[in-house]
Design a protein around this motif. Structure first.
Motif, short mmCIF file in Angstrom:
data_model
loop_
_atom_site.label_atom_id
_atom_site.label_comp_id
_atom_site.label_asym_id
_atom_site.label_seq_id
_atom_site.Cartn_x
_atom_site.Cartn_y
_atom_site.Cartn_z
N LYS A 180 0.84 -1.21 0.00
CA LYS A 180 0.00 0.00 0.00
C LYS A 180 0.87 1.25 0.00
CE LYS A 180 -3.70 2.31 2.57
NZ LYS A 180 -4.61 2.23 3.76
N ASP A 181 1.93 1.24 0.81
CA ASP A 181 2.82 2.39 0.87
C ASP A 181 3.58 2.57 -0.44
OD1 ASP A 181 3.97 4.49 2.64
OD2 ASP A 181 5.84 3.43 2.20
N ALA A 182 3.89 1.45 -1.11
CA ALA A 182 4.63 1.51 -2.38
C ALA A 182 3.79 2.11 -3.51
CB ALA A 182 5.12 0.12 -2.77
N MET A 183 2.47 2.17 -3.32
CA MET A 183 1.61 2.77 -4.33
C MET A 183 1.73 4.29 -4.37
SD MET A 183 -1.89 0.52 -3.99
CE MET A 183 -1.90 -1.24 -4.33
N LYS A 184 2.28 4.87 -3.31
CA LYS A 184 2.45 6.32 -3.27
C LYS A 184 3.63 6.72 -4.15
CE LYS A 184 0.86 6.34 1.53
NZ LYS A 184 1.24 6.62 2.94
N VAL A 185 3.43 7.74 -4.96
CA VAL A 185 4.50 8.21 -5.84
C VAL A 185 4.67 9.71 -5.66
CG1 VAL A 185 4.21 6.39 -7.56
CG2 VAL A 185 2.85 8.46 -7.74
N SER A 186 5.86 10.20 -5.96
CA SER A 186 6.15 11.63 -5.83
C SER A 186 7.29 11.99 -6.75
CB SER A 186 6.51 11.96 -4.37
OG SER A 186 7.68 11.28 -3.99
N TRP A 187 7.59 13.25 -6.82
CA TRP A 187 8.74 13.71 -7.60
C TRP A 187 9.37 14.89 -6.87
CZ3 TRP A 187 3.68 14.23 -8.87
CH2 TRP A 187 3.16 15.52 -8.96
N SER A 188 10.68 15.04 -7.05
CA SER A 188 11.40 16.09 -6.35
C SER A 188 11.45 17.38 -7.14
CB SER A 188 12.83 15.62 -6.03
OG SER A 188 13.50 15.27 -7.23
N SER A 189 11.37 17.30 -8.46
CA SER A 189 11.38 18.51 -9.29
C SER A 189 10.69 18.21 -10.61
CB SER A 189 12.82 18.96 -9.55
OG SER A 189 13.53 17.97 -10.25
N MET A 190 10.17 19.25 -11.23
CA MET A 190 9.49 19.10 -12.50
C MET A 190 10.49 19.25 -13.64
SD MET A 190 6.61 18.50 -14.02
CE MET A 190 5.35 18.90 -12.82
N PRO A 191 10.70 18.21 -14.45
CA PRO A 191 11.66 18.34 -15.55
C PRO A 191 11.16 19.29 -16.62
CG PRO A 191 10.44 16.29 -15.73
CD PRO A 191 10.04 16.91 -14.40
#
Length: 236
Positions: A180-191
């Motif tokens: 369930k936790d692995a389903m969370k996604v994010s990004w550190s910066s917008m390319p």
């Protein structure tokens, strides 16, 4: 498909003999419970096909094909256990002696991983690549706990002719929470987006943040820049 036997004492597990396991696993491949199990998971299921022959599909972790009403085909890897234990065994060594990684360490072609406890008439269906992400994130911690048989973790060893398979057995609540936790996604910066190919020179827009508000400054290439022209776009 395979059976993982039962947990043993010490750091490993005492398993059934390989030939016995293989015969039992093969007998389960055409068992009648697969259809209602997958129909429960995918209500629009209209057809399923077992992958019987060795080839790219089997080697890619595909034991069964599921076809939905939309025409979408799903690939599933299956593991069955003949006794109920409240954990999921993740094979990290397919051949320990030759250091061949197990299926959880491989980037397989399958979509789902189906793990069933036959006597309980229950199973879990994990998105495979999400499950693998959970494993890669927690591998070091889980294997260490399994080595010392802590918190319900243990190592299952399956002796086969000439080699041994190792699996890390993870308690069901822990692996479910990790997936369930692995389903969370994010990004550190917008390319930066790639520039269009052979596109006409557009009006350039520079975006700047000024005192907590967003402004767009337009600069038309056909004329001199309009100094200080700002179009207010509201707060960010």
């Amino acid at each position: 498909m395979g059976d993982l036997g039962q947990p043993g004492s010490g750091g490993g597990g005492v398993m059934h003999q390989f030939s016995e396991d293989l015969c039992w696993a093969e007998s389960q491949a055409d068992a009648p419970y697969w259809w209602p199990l997958y129909k429960d998971a995918f209500p629009s299921l209209v057809h399923m096909e077992r992958v019987k022959k060795d080839g790219w599909a089997q080697r890619g972790g595909i034991d069964r094909l599921l076809v939905l009403e939309s025409g979408k085909t799903l690939h599933v890897e299956e593991k069955a256990r003949r006794k109920y234990y409240p954990d999921v065994a993740l094979e990290h060594w397919s051949n320990y002696e030759r250091q061949i990684p197990g299926w959880i360490e491989k980037d397989l072609a399958t979509d789902y991983f189906c793990y069933v406890w036959v006597p309980k008439a229950q199973g879990v269906l994990f998105p495979f690549h999400t499950l693998r992400k959970a494993w890669l994130t927690n591998r070091e911690s889980w294997m260490k706990q399994a080595e010392y048989r802590q918190n319900g973790f243990y190592i299952a060893k399956s002796p086969n002719p000439g080699y041994t398979t190792y699996s890390t057995c993870v308690p069901l609540p822990i692996i479910s929470a990790a997936v369930k936790d692995a389903m969370k996604v994010s990004w550190s910066s917008m390319p930066d987006p790639a520039p269009p190919v052979n596109a006409p020179d557009p009006v350039r827009a520079a975006v700047e943040v000024f005192q907590g508000r967003l402004f767009v400054t337009a600069d038309c290439p056909q004329r001199a820049p309009i100094s200080g022209h700002r179009q207010r776009a509201g707060p960010i």
